[in-house]
Design a protein around this motif. Structure first.
Motif, PDB file in Angstrom:
ATOM      1  N   GLU A 250       0.824  -1.495  -0.133  1.00  0.00           N
ATOM      2  CA  GLU A 250      -0.134  -0.040   0.190  1.00  0.00           C
ATOM      3  C   GLU A 250       0.714   1.288   0.116  1.00  0.00           C
ATOM      4  O   GLU A 250       2.074   1.319   0.703  1.00  0.00           O
ATOM      5  N   ARG A 252       1.904   4.625   1.268  1.00  0.00           N
ATOM      6  CA  ARG A 252       1.889   5.584   2.557  1.00  0.00           C
ATOM      7  C   ARG A 252       2.124   6.779   2.528  1.00  0.00           C
ATOM      8  O   ARG A 252       2.920   7.228   1.337  1.00  0.00           O
ATOM      9  N   SER A 260       4.845   7.577  -0.291  1.00  0.00           N
ATOM     10  CA  SER A 260       6.185   6.770  -0.393  1.00  0.00           C
ATOM     11  C   SER A 260       6.304   6.219  -1.732  1.00  0.00           C
ATOM     12  O   SER A 260       5.168   5.910  -2.352  1.00  0.00           O
ATOM     13  N   ASP A 290       7.370   0.004   1.019  1.00  0.00           N
ATOM     14  CA  ASP A 290       6.101  -0.277   1.209  1.00  0.00           C
ATOM     15  C   ASP A 290       5.268  -0.703   0.106  1.00  0.00           C
ATOM     16  O   ASP A 290       4.217  -1.260   0.363  1.00  0.00           O
TER      17      ASP A 290
END
Length: 524
Positions: A250, A252, A260, A290
């Motif tokens: 995911e 972020r 990110s 991430d």
């Protein structure tokens, strides 16, 4: 003495010339009871217009098939409009080659019909009908073979049936003419006729073996089509073909609102899923990154083949289009290896606003593309592609070696598939022309402040001085080199050693941190 009658014997009054007979005339052999001798050349099935018409149509079909064969051969290298397939193009070429062989064999032994030939041709027709059913009923096969492949296998089936019909009619015509002109059908064959039947039957038996292998390969492809995959296929390049794209993790956002970066994986000479993506997944599990996305270039793993020619720049555009359709957004860190680094660099240059980091793992330099473009390598790839529909290695591996579907689609046996071979051949054909031009232009417009990491193979650099020099040259790709590591005992596939994976993950973490600084600087 009485005068000689020179008028009745002209040859005695002059020298012989080229118009005189060398041997006395033989008395004509009269038919017995009004019938001809069985060996008389006049006793022939060609006396019947129906037999002559069959031969004419067979020659006509051979001419049409040969033209189609030439078009398919050309389409392997340059796809004419409407003839591109989403598969390798080797199956339709093989079916057309088989059709040509069937017609040639039938014409060569046209006047020498036999039951053995008809039986063999009937077996081939049945097997080809099975192939038609497989291709048209399995959705994936139908999409990959497309109209050219379906037309080729249907035509091959029709011609196999035509050859059975033709041989049967010629046998009937031969018997009819023998009964009409000699009084009885001929039951004996000459040595020449027996040799003809033997040769024709041997050729047809070889064709049966070829069709059996092709049917087995199609069955394997049908089974592999049901293998589950992560991600989705997306139509690209005007909906001509699909490429596979998958993302893990995911996005972020930090306190300052910066997203990110997403790691964009570009594999080297193998599909991403083979083992390169596994390293990225470990980095994701360890919290180093991430989110990451990976895809398959056209012809690799779950992606379709693209029309020829297809360059690295076209692959980069395919990736950008698939990401846009999937709704994926940057910032990106491009991580690539081997030949994939060429594609990744072109993507980075063309989308410099969204790329905040580049990581190249034992990358291929543009000055070494001539190695990939070797004519010998191209000819070998073409040869392997032509025989790939036989699937000898794949069938023996599946039956005796326990090779799984995963191995065939994206694993250690993926290189045996026609799609993969076609993709390699496409890369070979334009490596030192279109691709070299594209990557050279990309280097010119590459943003100089993009963070750069290079991890090289110690084995490759020690073995090849030119490779080492080009690795060093790539450290100047941007003005912001984070690190250049040479992993001492690592092969070209650096991630296959523990030290290589550790170095790669460490440098990727540093690149993620450096990329955040870039985002703040340029506001990505």
């Amino acid at each position: 003495m009485a005068p000689t009658n020179t008028r009745s014997h002209p040859s005695r009054s002059r020298e012989p010339n080229e118009r005189d007979r060398l041997l006395p005339s033989q008395p004509r052999r009269e038919p017995v009871d009004g019938y001809l001798d069985p060996d008389d050349p006049a006793v022939s099935p060609y006396n019947l217009w129906s037999v002559r018409a069959l031969r004419f149509f067979s020659v006509f079909f051979l001419a049409l098939t040969f033209l189609w064969w030439v078009l398919l051969l050309v389409s392997i290298f340059v796809s004419p409009p409407g003839l591109n397939t989403r598969g390798s193009g080797f199956f339709d070429f093989s079916f057309t080659t088989l059709t040509t062989g069937l017609l040639l064999n039938s014409l060569l032994f046209f006047s020498n019909p036999s039951l053995a030939m008809r039986v063999c041709q009937a077996i081939i027709a049945v097997l080809l009908l099975v192939d038609v059913i497989l291709i048209t009923s399995v959705t994936r096969l139908r999409f990959e073979e497309s109209a050219p492949g379906i037309a080729s296998v249907v035509w091959a089936t029709v011609i196999a049936m035509w050859c059975v019909f033709q041989d049967r009619i010629v046998a009937w015509g031969k018997r009819e003419e023998e009964e009409r002109l000699t009084g009885r059908p001929e039951t004996r064959r000459t040595l020449k006729e027996w040799l003809g039947v033997l040769v024709a039957t041997i050729i047809l038996v070889l064709y049966i073996i070829i069709v059996l292998l092709m049917t087995g390969t199609l069955a394997l492809r049908a089974r592999d089509a049901g293998l589950d995959m992560d991600g989705t296929r997306y139509y690209v390049d005007g909906d001509k073909y699909q490429v596979h794209l998958a993302c893990v993790g995911e996005i972020r956002t930090d306190a300052a609102g910066a997203r990110s970066p997403t790691i964009l994986i570009e594999a080297g000479e193998d599909p991403s899923e083979y083992d390169f993506e596994h390293w990225a997944y470990n980095a994701y599990q360890n919290g180093t990154i991430d989110r990451y996305c990976y895809w398959d270039r056209p012809g690799y793993a779950w992606s379709d083949n693209a029309p020829s020619p297809h360059s690295a720049g076209m692959s980069a555009d395919n990736l950008a289009e698939a990401l846009a359709i999937a709704g994926e957004q940057g910032p990106w860190i491009c991580v690539s290896a081997g030949y994939g680094s060429i594609v990744s660099r072109i993507f980075s240059a063309r989308h410099f606003r969204d790329v905040v980091g580049i990581m190249l793992i034992d990358p291929l330099h543009e000055d070494l593309l001539h190695r990939l473009a070797s004519p010998v390598r191209g000819f070998v790839l073409w040869g392997w592609g032509i025989i790939s529909p036989l699937g000898i290695q794949r069938l023996t591996g599946a039956v005796f070696g326990g090779i799984s579907r995963e191995d065939r689609v994206y694993g250690k046996r993926a290189y045996q598939g026609g799609k993969f071979i076609k993709a390699q051949l496409q890369e070979n054909l334009v490596a030192d022309s279109l691709t070299r031009s594209e990557v050279s232009s990309a280097r010119t417009i590459q943003t100089p402040d993009t963070p750069l990491v290079i991890v090289s193979s110690g084995i490759s650099t020690r073995r090849d001085g030119e490779w080492e020099a080009k690795q060093k040259d790539l450290t100047k790709l941007t003005d912001r080199l984070v690190s250049w590591d040479v992993v001492n005992k690592a092969p070209h596939y650096v991630w296959r050693t523990l030290e290589g994976r550790q170095v790669m993950e460490k440098r990727l973490g540093e690149l993620v941190k450096a990329s955040r600084k870039v985002q703040y600087e340029v506001g990505v």
